[in-house]
Design a protein around this motif. Structure first.
Motif: not given
Length: 190
Positions: A23-32, A155-164, A170-173
Motif C-alpha cells: 500500500x505504498x502508493x495508497x499511503x502517499x495518496x491518503x496523506x495528500x 491531523x489524526x482526524x483528517x487522516x481518519x476521514x481520508x481513509x474512511x 468496515x474496511x475503512x473503519x
C-alpha cells in the motif's frame, strides 16, 4: 515523544519505500488527501517498475501550507518511511536524507541506522486488525498514522476521514483504527 521539527518548514518532502502490495502508493495518496482536507497542499508521486507484488516501490510525498511548484522525484527528503525493513539490505535507505531528517521503520526490533529514528510495528497492527490481502499485511495506514505523529501533520482526524472516504464501510473503519494505533504506538529510538 519528541517530534520532528517541521513547524518552521513550508515544505516537507518524504520518501515512502517498501514492496508492491503493502500500500505504498495508497499511503502517499491518503496523506495528500488528508492535507487537502485541511486546506493545505500536497503531492504524491509514485515510482515503480513492473506492477507486481513484492517488487520495490517508492512514493514521494510533498506536504506544504503553500502551493507546491515542484513536480519531480524527491532527492533530499526530510523523512524516509521504510514499510519493509528487508529493503535495508537492497538499498541505502538514508541516501539523500537531510542531515536533520528522520527515518521511520516498520519493525518491532529497532535497528539503529540513523540518528533521528522512529519505529512502529505496523505489520503486527495490520495482522491484529485482519488487514491482510493474499497473505500480505497491508501496513500503509498504520505507517501514515506514525508519520502524522512524527510530523505533527496532517491531523489524526483528517487522516481518519481520508481513509474512511477512500475505503467505505468496515474496511475503512479497520484502516482508520490502524491509523490511530500507528499514531499512538510510534516510538523514537534512543
Amino acid at each position: 515523544m519528541e517530534y520532528y521539527n517541521c513547524d518552521k518548514m513550508t515544505l516537507i518532502e518524504l520518501a515512502l519505500r517498501g514492496r508492491g502490495g503493502q500500500g505504498i502508493v495508497t499511503a502517499g495518496e491518503l496523506m495528500t488527501k488528508a492535507m487537502v482536507l485541511e486546506d493545505k497542499y500536497a503531492q504524491s508521486i509514485p515510482f515503480f517498475g513492473g506492477e507486481r507484488r513484492g517488487a520495490p516501490v517508492v512514493s514521494f510525498v510533498r506536504l506544504s501550507d503553500k502551493p507546491i511548484l515542484l513536480h519531480r522525484e524527491v532527492y533530499n527528503p526530510d523523512g524516509v518511511a521504510i514499510f519493509d525493513v528487508s529493503m535495508i539490505q537492497l538499498i541505502n535507505v538514508t541516501e539523500g536524507l537531510k542531515e536533520n531528517g528522520f527515518l521511520l521503520l516498520n519493525t518491532n526490533t529497532p535497528k539503529r541506522i540513523w540518528k533521528n529514528e522512529y519505529v512502529v510495528d505496523a505489520t503486527n497492527i495490520a495482522k491484529e486488525l485482519g488487514l491482510i490481502v493474499a497473505g500480505w499485511a497491508i501496513v500503509n495506514t498504520a505507517m501514515i498514522g506514525a508519520l502524522a505523529r512524527i510530523l505533527g501533520q496532517p491531523s489524526l482526524h483528517s487522516l481518519e476521514e481520508a481513509v474512511k472516504e477512500e475505503f467505505p464501510g468496515k474496511i475503512g473503519e479497520l484502516n482508520a483504527e490502524a491509523v490511530e494505533i500507528g499514531y499512538k504506538e510510534v516510538k523514537r529510538v534512543d
